[in-house]
Motif scaffolding. Structure first.
Motif, mmCIF file in Angstrom:
data_model
loop_
_atom_site.group_PDB
_atom_site.id
_atom_site.type_symbol
_atom_site.label_atom_id
_atom_site.label_comp_id
_atom_site.label_asym_id
_atom_site.label_seq_id
_atom_site.Cartn_x
_atom_site.Cartn_y
_atom_site.Cartn_z
ATOM 1 N N PRO A 3 0.960 -1.212 -0.016
ATOM 2 C CA PRO A 3 -0.112 0.066 -0.072
ATOM 3 C C PRO A 3 1.032 1.170 -0.054
ATOM 4 O O PRO A 3 0.482 2.284 -0.614
ATOM 5 C CB PRO A 3 -0.849 -0.053 1.315
ATOM 6 C CG PRO A 3 -0.909 -1.833 1.740
ATOM 7 C CD PRO A 3 0.351 -2.317 0.825
ATOM 8 N N GLY A 4 1.979 1.428 0.602
ATOM 9 C CA GLY A 4 2.972 2.572 0.893
ATOM 10 C C GLY A 4 3.523 2.924 -0.552
ATOM 11 O O GLY A 4 3.820 4.125 -0.476
ATOM 12 N N THR A 6 1.936 2.573 -3.621
ATOM 13 C CA THR A 6 1.106 2.983 -4.417
ATOM 14 C C THR A 6 1.113 4.324 -4.974
ATOM 15 O O THR A 6 0.922 5.116 -4.128
ATOM 16 C CB THR A 6 -0.506 2.730 -4.313
ATOM 17 O OG1 THR A 6 -0.433 1.309 -3.727
ATOM 18 C CG2 THR A 6 -1.236 2.817 -5.294
ATOM 19 N N GLU A 11 -3.062 8.401 1.967
ATOM 20 C CA GLU A 11 -3.189 7.653 3.035
ATOM 21 C C GLU A 11 -4.730 7.028 3.197
ATOM 22 O O GLU A 11 -4.932 6.030 3.592
ATOM 23 C CB GLU A 11 -2.710 7.931 4.321
ATOM 24 C CG GLU A 11 -2.777 7.073 5.476
ATOM 25 C CD GLU A 11 -2.368 5.658 5.311
ATOM 26 O OE1 GLU A 11 -2.932 4.682 6.085
ATOM 27 O OE2 GLU A 11 -1.311 5.388 4.527
ATOM 28 N N ASP A 13 -6.931 6.771 0.803
ATOM 29 C CA ASP A 13 -7.342 5.664 -0.173
ATOM 30 C C ASP A 13 -6.582 4.469 0.377
ATOM 31 O O ASP A 13 -7.262 3.388 0.067
ATOM 32 C CB ASP A 13 -6.455 6.117 -1.361
ATOM 33 C CG ASP A 13 -6.780 7.742 -2.172
ATOM 34 O OD1 ASP A 13 -8.073 7.935 -1.907
ATOM 35 O OD2 ASP A 13 -6.316 8.118 -2.633
ATOM 36 N N HIS A 14 -5.385 4.423 0.795
ATOM 37 C CA HIS A 14 -4.829 3.195 1.410
ATOM 38 C C HIS A 14 -5.694 2.596 2.514
ATOM 39 O O HIS A 14 -5.821 1.479 2.258
ATOM 40 C CB HIS A 14 -3.360 3.448 1.624
ATOM 41 C CG HIS A 14 -2.432 3.805 0.868
ATOM 42 N ND1 HIS A 14 -2.495 3.428 -0.655
ATOM 43 C CD2 HIS A 14 -1.664 4.695 0.382
ATOM 44 C CE1 HIS A 14 -1.484 3.681 -1.283
ATOM 45 N NE2 HIS A 14 -1.203 4.707 -0.628
ATOM 46 N N ARG A 18 -7.317 -1.251 2.413
ATOM 47 C CA ARG A 18 -7.065 -1.974 3.204
ATOM 48 C C ARG A 18 -8.485 -2.631 4.221
ATOM 49 O O ARG A 18 -8.559 -3.764 4.296
ATOM 50 C CB ARG A 18 -6.161 -1.489 4.502
ATOM 51 C CG ARG A 18 -4.822 -1.431 4.026
ATOM 52 C CD ARG A 18 -3.919 -1.225 5.107
ATOM 53 N NE ARG A 18 -3.995 0.345 5.824
ATOM 54 C CZ ARG A 18 -3.373 1.459 5.432
ATOM 55 N NH1 ARG A 18 -2.691 1.247 4.519
ATOM 56 N NH2 ARG A 18 -3.777 2.630 6.025
ATOM 57 N N LEU A 75 -8.365 0.889 -6.249
ATOM 58 C CA LEU A 75 -7.761 -0.112 -5.326
ATOM 59 C C LEU A 75 -8.822 -0.981 -4.706
ATOM 60 O O LEU A 75 -8.453 -2.218 -4.389
ATOM 61 C CB LEU A 75 -7.068 0.527 -4.135
ATOM 62 C CG LEU A 75 -5.841 1.630 -4.704
ATOM 63 C CD1 LEU A 75 -5.517 2.361 -3.525
ATOM 64 C CD2 LEU A 75 -4.828 0.779 -5.358
#
Length: 382
Positions: A3-4, A6, A11, A13-14, A18, A75
């Motif tokens: 994730p970091g 992408t 954050e 979005d991540h 998740r 995502l």
């Protein structure tokens, strides 16, 4: 991609990705093999998709949606596809329908349909394709004729995802036969409207739980208030919707490809020949490296198109690049995953053959690979 790492995504979005990944792993993945085996409609997951916010992830908060960015949407779709391609197909078909109302409709239409669609209490379908009219809108034969303050719709649509269970269908029909694509209009048609009939779900090679139907329209009366936008603007709405949809197809492709890559990697570590894991064999290592490189390239193309969408910029060509490359790449990736599994990959027990079958349609729907090449070439040539 961790994730970091992408690109373009925040954050937030991540974090959303998740959250969806946990849901997909816990709820969707355990049912994927059964849905495929039984050709059971993935609608069994629809209430859960509504509850977690996925049903309205493409919609702004003003209309009941999550207000997610296009990057978070990308995502999230990838996570759903990695767990269950059938569920992803149902979900993204619903996005086509709600995008049509969001982009082509007025506030009264948005207020009527979108909050329920976002909550997962309404399911949408998007009816553009016809038995004799796929890529060329000039071949469309469904007609919408004026009758007082209403329209009367007559015709047949084919390969329409969700139609059998949908609450509403976005129907494209010709209102001016002499005007070509500029004579096509769009309508919101309740599934239960008199004259709307769906055939049985079509048996398919893959994505067997994302049911598709033939939809017949026999003198279906639609009030003028249910036309999306002015007459003749339906095709323009469809093209805007399909730009979005092609990025989502890219996300679905990278999700399926990621599942194939992960299965191949895990198999190489576990499978032993001659007392050592086959991961030690350089030939297989190179296959895995090529798979990972193609996946990375496909995802970057998709995220770039999503970035432009987020910025409000035109992204038709970028969406075509992403859809073309990813749809072609996923086929190679899952085929290689099956090859790495050897004979075991040809059995249904491990699920790799399901990925191969699921991936095949991505080169065909929402504009075939050949159509994407045409879009790209026309843009290049001006």
């Amino acid at each position: 991609m961790p994730p970091g790492a992408t690109p373009f995504a925040t954050e937030d979005d991540h974090a959303m990705a998740r959250h969806i990944a946990r849901f997909a792993g816990d709820v969707l993945a355990p049912e994927a093999a059964r849905i495929d085996r039984d050709a059971a409609f993935a609608g069994c997951h629809w209430p859960a998709l509504g509850a977690i916010g996925l049903a309205g992830l493409n919609l702004p908060e003003a209309w009941g949606g999550a207000g997610a960015s296009p990057l978070a949407l990308y995502l999230a779709v990838e996570e759903v596809a990695a767990a269950c391609a059938s569920t992803c197909s149902m979900l993204t078909a619903h996005y086509l329908a709600t995008d049509a109302i969001l982009l082509g409709g007025d506030d009264a239409q948005r207020a009527r349909w979108l909050p329920g669609a976002a909550a997962g209490t309404l399911l949408g379908a998007f009816a553009l394709t016809e038995p004799q009219a796929g890529s060329n809108p000039a071949d469309m034969t469904t007609r919408a004729r004026r009758h007082g303050g209403d329209y009367v719709l007559t015709g047949t649509k084919h390969f329409i995802s969700n139609a059998g269970a949908a609450n509403f269908i976005i129907v494209f029909a010709v209102t001016d036969p002499a005007a070509g694509a500029r004579g096509i209009s769009a309508f919101v048609v309740p599934r239960e409207a008199p004259g709307v009939r769906c055939g049985p779900a079509e048996p398919t090679m893959g994505i067997r739980g994302g049911h598709i139907f033939e939809v017949s329209l026999d003198a279906v009366v639609v009030p003028e208030r249910d036309r999306l936008g002015p007459e003749g603007k339906g095709f323009a709405t469809a093209m805007k919707v399909l730009d979005n949809g092609r990025v989502e197809v890219c996300a679905a492709a990278t999700g399926i490809a990621r599942a194939g890559l992960g299965a191949a990697r895990d198999w190489m570590k576990a499978r032993e020949i001659g007392g050592r894991p086959i991961a030690h064999f350089q030939g297989l290592q190179w296959m895995l490296a090529d798979m990972a490189t193609a996946l990375e390239a496909a995802r970057l193309l998709g995220l770039n198109a999503a970035r432009l969408r987020a910025a409000g910029a035109r992204f038709t060509r970028e969406a075509a690049h992403a859809k073309l490359f990813a749809a072609e790449a996923v086929g190679r990736i899952v085929d290689a995953a099956q090859q790495i599994h050897g004979g075991y990959g040809y059995t249904a027990a491990l699920g790799v053959e399901r990925l191969v079958r699921d991936a095949r349609i991505l080169r065909i729907y929402e504009g075939s690979s050949e159509i994407q090449r045409t879009i790209i070439a026309r843009d290049l040539l001006g």
